[in-house]
Enzyme design. Sequence first.
Site, PDB file in Angstrom:
ATOM      1  N   SER A 126     -42.194  35.497  19.771  1.00 38.82           N
ATOM      2  CA  SER A 126     -43.365  34.699  19.403  1.00 38.82           C
ATOM      3  C   SER A 126     -43.665  34.822  17.913  1.00 38.82           C
ATOM      4  CB  SER A 126     -44.561  35.199  20.210  1.00 38.82           C
ATOM      5  OG  SER A 126     -45.775  34.770  19.635  1.00 38.82           O
ATOM      6  N   TYR A 150     -45.323  28.755  15.751  1.00 37.20           N
ATOM      7  CA  TYR A 150     -46.605  28.054  15.741  1.00 37.20           C
ATOM      8  C   TYR A 150     -46.725  27.461  14.346  1.00 37.20           C
ATOM      9  CZ  TYR A 150     -48.536  29.934  20.125  1.00 37.20           C
ATOM     10  OH  TYR A 150     -48.792  30.228  21.430  1.00 37.20           O
ATOM     11  N   THR A 177     -43.630  25.263  19.540  1.00 40.42           N
ATOM     12  CA  THR A 177     -44.589  25.079  20.641  1.00 40.42           C
ATOM     13  C   THR A 177     -45.544  23.946  20.270  1.00 40.42           C
ATOM     14  OG1 THR A 177     -44.397  27.379  21.274  1.00 40.42           O
ATOM     15  CG2 THR A 177     -46.365  26.231  22.023  1.00 40.42           C
ATOM     16  N   LYS A 256     -41.360  23.158  22.939  1.00 37.62           N
ATOM     17  CA  LYS A 256     -41.893  23.846  24.128  1.00 37.62           C
ATOM     18  C   LYS A 256     -43.266  23.275  24.462  1.00 37.62           C
ATOM     19  CE  LYS A 256     -43.242  28.454  25.810  1.00 37.62           C
ATOM     20  NZ  LYS A 256     -44.701  28.575  25.707  1.00 37.62           N
ATOM     21  N   HIS A 280     -47.716  26.180  29.288  1.00 39.90           N
ATOM     22  CA  HIS A 280     -48.189  27.415  28.637  1.00 39.90           C
ATOM     23  C   HIS A 280     -48.832  28.355  29.666  1.00 39.90           C
ATOM     24  CE1 HIS A 280     -48.766  28.489  24.229  1.00 39.90           C
ATOM     25  NE2 HIS A 280     -49.295  29.542  24.819  1.00 39.90           N
TER      26      HIS A 280
END
Length: 383
Positions: A126, A150, A177, A256, A280
Site C-alpha cells: 500500500s 493513492y 486505486t 483497482k 474496497h
Amino acid sequence: MKLTSIKNEDLLLQNIDPDKSIPSSFADLESIAKEKMSAGAFGYVQSGASGEETLRKNVSSFSKYAIVPRFLNDVSNLDTSVTLFGRKYPTPLFIAPVGVQKIAHEDGDIATAKAAAKCGIPFIQSTVSSYSIEEIAEATGDSPKWFQVYWTSQDAEISFSMVKRAEEAGYEAIVLTVDTVMLGWREEDVRNQYSPLKLGFGKANYETDPVFISSLPANDVDSVIQAVADNVYHPTLDWAKVAELKKRTSLPVLLKGILHPKDAKQAIANGIDGIIVSNHGGRQLDGVISSIDALPAVAEAVDGEIPILFDSGIRRGVDVVKAIALGADGVLIGRPFVYGLAAGGQKGVEKVLENFRQEMEVSLSLAGVTNLKDMRDLIIRNP
Ligand SMILES: Cc1cc2nc3c(=O)[nH]c(=O)nc-3n(C[C@H](O)[C@H](O)[C@H](O)COP(=O)(O)O)c2cc1C
C-alpha cells in the site's frame, strides 16, 4: 515454508498443523484478532462504510453461486498456477494492499511481505504502508511485489516519485486505486475516534520520499501527518491522469476498484494492463454492488483482453474457486491475512495463506477439475 499440495490423508487422520493460535475458520481468526488488537484498531480493520450493507453483501453474495461438480476425472495432478504479465505464480492468490499494518502487529507489512515471499505469493504494498518501499524490498529480495498508488492530490509528482522508487526497487506492477477519491463514511472509526494516520501510522513512504519532503512547509511530525492527510485522497483523479501515469512508468498498470463493465471497457481503451474488481471491502461507498455480483458482467465486457483480479469478501479457499469460476484470473486476500498478522505475525500470515491454498486445492479436486480455468463451466447462479 513453500506451500505444498496437501496430502489428503493428513486431513483424514488430522495430522494437520495443530496450532490453535491460528485457527482455520475466518470467524475464529477474527475473534482472536479482536482480543489481540485495541478496540480502535480492530474496528478500523473490521468495519465498513455507513450502514455496512456492502460489507455484509460482499460475503453473503457468494452463496448466490453454486458449483456443479463433474466427477470421474483423474484429479491426481492439480495445476493452480497462473501467469500474469510474463511471470508464473504457483497460485492465483495475492496479498491485497492494506495500509497501516502496524496497527495489527508491531512487525506490520514486513511480516506480511516475508510470509508472502515464503509462499511465492505476490505482495501488493500500500501507499500508506508501515514500512517504506525500500525497506520491504530489502527484507524480501526478489520475491514478487507490486506497488499500490493513492494518487497524490496536491502534487502528482509525489505519486510519480513513489512509482519510480518502486520500479527501482524491483516491483513488477503498479496498482492505481480508483475508488478512494475520498475516505468512506466509517461510523465505527467516528465512534472510536480512531485515526491511524493521526497516531503516526502509514507515513513511511511519504517521509522517505524526496519530492514529498521538499514540498513540506516544515519537517516535523505534525507537518508530515497533515501533508499526508492533504495528499492521500484524490477527488480530481480522472482518465487523463490515468493516461499520465501510464506514460510515467514502464510497468504494467492495473486499476483497482472497477465495478462497472463500462469502466472495464474504458480501461482497455486507455491501454490499462489489468483491472481489479473490488469495492474496497465495503469500506468506501456503501450500497454498491457486492464485488462477486459485479464480476460476471465485468468479465464478459473484458472478454479475456486483460487480466482480471478480484477482491472483497474472500474468506476461504472455496470463495477463491468461485471467483475464478466467475471470471477472475487471480484473487486478493484482505482481512483474513490482517487477522492472521494480528494473531501471530509472520507465522500467522503464513498459516492463513497455507489454509487458503489447501482448501482451494481440495475444492478444485472435489469439483473434478485439474486446473483453474476449467472451473468456468462448473458454476451456476443458484435458482
Ligand atoms: C485495514 C484495511 C486497510 C486497507 N488499506 C488499503 C490501501 O491502503 N489501499 C487499497 O487500495 N486498499 C486498501 N484496503 C482494501 C483492500 O485492498 C481490499 O480491497 C479489501 O480488504 C478486500 O475486502 P476484504 O478484506 O473484505 O476481503 C484496505 C482494507 C483494509 C481492511
